[in-house]
Design an enzyme around this catalytic site. Structure first.
Site, short mmCIF file in Angstrom:
data_model
loop_
_atom_site.label_atom_id
_atom_site.label_comp_id
_atom_site.label_asym_id
_atom_site.label_seq_id
_atom_site.Cartn_x
_atom_site.Cartn_y
_atom_site.Cartn_z
CB THR A 183 17.84 3.06 64.27
OG1 THR A 183 17.80 4.22 65.06
CG2 THR A 183 18.04 1.83 65.12
CB ILE A 212 17.67 5.92 77.51
CG1 ILE A 212 19.06 6.29 78.08
CG2 ILE A 212 17.60 4.44 77.16
CD1 ILE A 212 19.37 5.67 79.42
CB THR A 233 13.92 1.02 63.35
OG1 THR A 233 14.09 2.39 62.95
CG2 THR A 233 13.24 0.29 62.21
N GLY A 234 12.13 3.21 64.78
CA GLY A 234 11.03 4.17 64.72
C GLY A 234 11.08 5.07 65.94
N1 ASP Z 1 14.20 3.97 67.69
C1 ASP Z 1 15.26 4.96 67.69
C2 ASP Z 1 15.12 5.84 68.90
O1 ASP Z 1 14.03 6.28 69.21
C3 ASP Z 1 15.28 5.79 66.44
C4 ASP Z 1 15.19 5.05 65.14
O2 ASP Z 1 14.79 3.89 65.08
O3 ASP Z 1 15.59 5.62 64.12
O4 ASP Z 1 16.12 6.13 69.52
#
Ligand code: ASP
Length: 324
Positions: A183, A212, A233-234
């Site tokens: 992301t 979502i 992110t995560g």
């Molecule tokens: N936070 C994002 C999600 O769960 C994924 C990511 O940060 O890579 O959609």
């Protein structure tokens, strides 16, 4: 007080063995996007423009999980989402469930500026994109061979995963770093203390159709107010439960914590391996903590501090990346 900018390309279990040919283009993209953002701040562009500009560029890179390069749902489709927020006004816009829009972040900004609403999703968001005349492409444009492979591996392992989570195969570990994308997000502050945040994603590999995540949810993956701007992110579900981005701002506002203290406190509270964030404060402080193995990230301040890194930085301030 001076300007500052920070951006990320996702946090997760990024193996230290990430091969050079996978690492180099991602670092080059971070560097290019950082340069772009710094030049825009130096040219006195408003932080809202700066974060949109940088995130558009990150969306256009197939290296990262946003725009072209977005990971796939369990049905093999792309459902992109994004959010943008202005710190001074608390104005914000968000979109989800996009399958044709080239730059989801710009559509989020149009939701913010051209509608009485904050958040549009799926058919309504797609119809709004056409009404606004933003660039669209056939859904196949966003689907890369790497992401078809990632989905196949996630299905074989029966997992829904952060795009870079290891292992991606049922019975083997993937130390080639084939799934090392993430992301994207950017936060910026100008030298008058104006703040903005933007985040964009394809979500999780093998996510349910209609899922979502945290990215478009104000106060979870994205937030900005007069104190700070945050992009997280995560693992989305963990980030939503912890209201990560808003908690950083609330600790500063209600408890008088510094940006670094507030962000470290919030990241510490989220289960290990689940979160990373980039944040800047109104007085030009910058922080990029994570509790995952790594986070693709970059930052710069007017005072001359600059960092581009993936793994933790040691106590001497030296990025472990450069020691490899
Ligand atoms: N936070 C994002 C999600 O769960 C994924 C990511 O940060 O890579 O959609």
């Amino acid at each position: 007080m001076g300007w500052a900018i920070a951006l990320h390309g996702g946090a997760g279990d990024i193996p230290f063995s990430l091969p050079e040919e996978r690492r180099a283009p991602r670092e080059a993209t971070l560097r290019h996007c950082l340069d772009l953002g710094v030049a825009a701040l130096r040219a006195n562009r408003p932080p809202l423009d700066v974060v949109e500009l940088v995130v558009r560029e990150l969306e256009n890179s197939p290296c990262y999980n946003a725009g072209k390069g977005s990971v796939l749902t369990t049905a093999g489709t792309v459902e992109m989402e994004a959010c943008i927020m202005d710190g001074n006004t608390n104005n914000c816009g968000a979109v989800s469930g996009l399958s044709t829009v080239v730059n989801a972040i710009s559509l989020a900004r149009l939701v913010m500026e051209k509608t009485p609403h904050i958040y549009l999703a799926f058919d309504g968001a797609e119809a709004f994109a056409r009404e606004q005349g933003v660039e669209i492409m056939d859904p196949s444009h966003f689907i890369t061979p790497e992401n078809i492979e990632r989905l196949k591996n996630a299905k074989e392992a029966n997992r829904v995963q952060i795009d870079y989570t290891q292992p991606i195969k049922a019975n083997s570990t993937n130390d080639q770093g084939d799934s090392q994308i993430g992301t994207v997000g950017c936060v910026a502050v100008d030298n008058h203390g104006n703040l903005a945040s933007a985040t964009s994603t394809g979500g999780l590999v093998n996510k349910m159709v209609g899922r979502i995540g945290d990215t478009p949810i104000i106060g979870s993956g994205t937030y900005a107010n007069p104190f700070c701007a945050v992009s997280a992110t995560g693992k989305g579900e963990s980030i939503i439960r912890a209201t990560v981005a808003r908690d950083v701002a609330a600790l500063m506002e209600y408890k008088g914590l510094s940006l670094k203290e507030a962000a470290a406190y919030v990241v510490e509270k989220v289960p290990k391996g689940n979160v990373g964030l980039v944040a800047v404060s109104a007085n030009g402080e910058v922080t990029m903590p994570f509790n995952t193995t790594g986070m693709f990230r970059a930052c710069a301040t007017e005072e001359g501090y600059s960092e581009i890194a993936i793994w933790p930085v040691d106590s001497n301030g030296i990025s472990e990346d450069s020691q490899k």
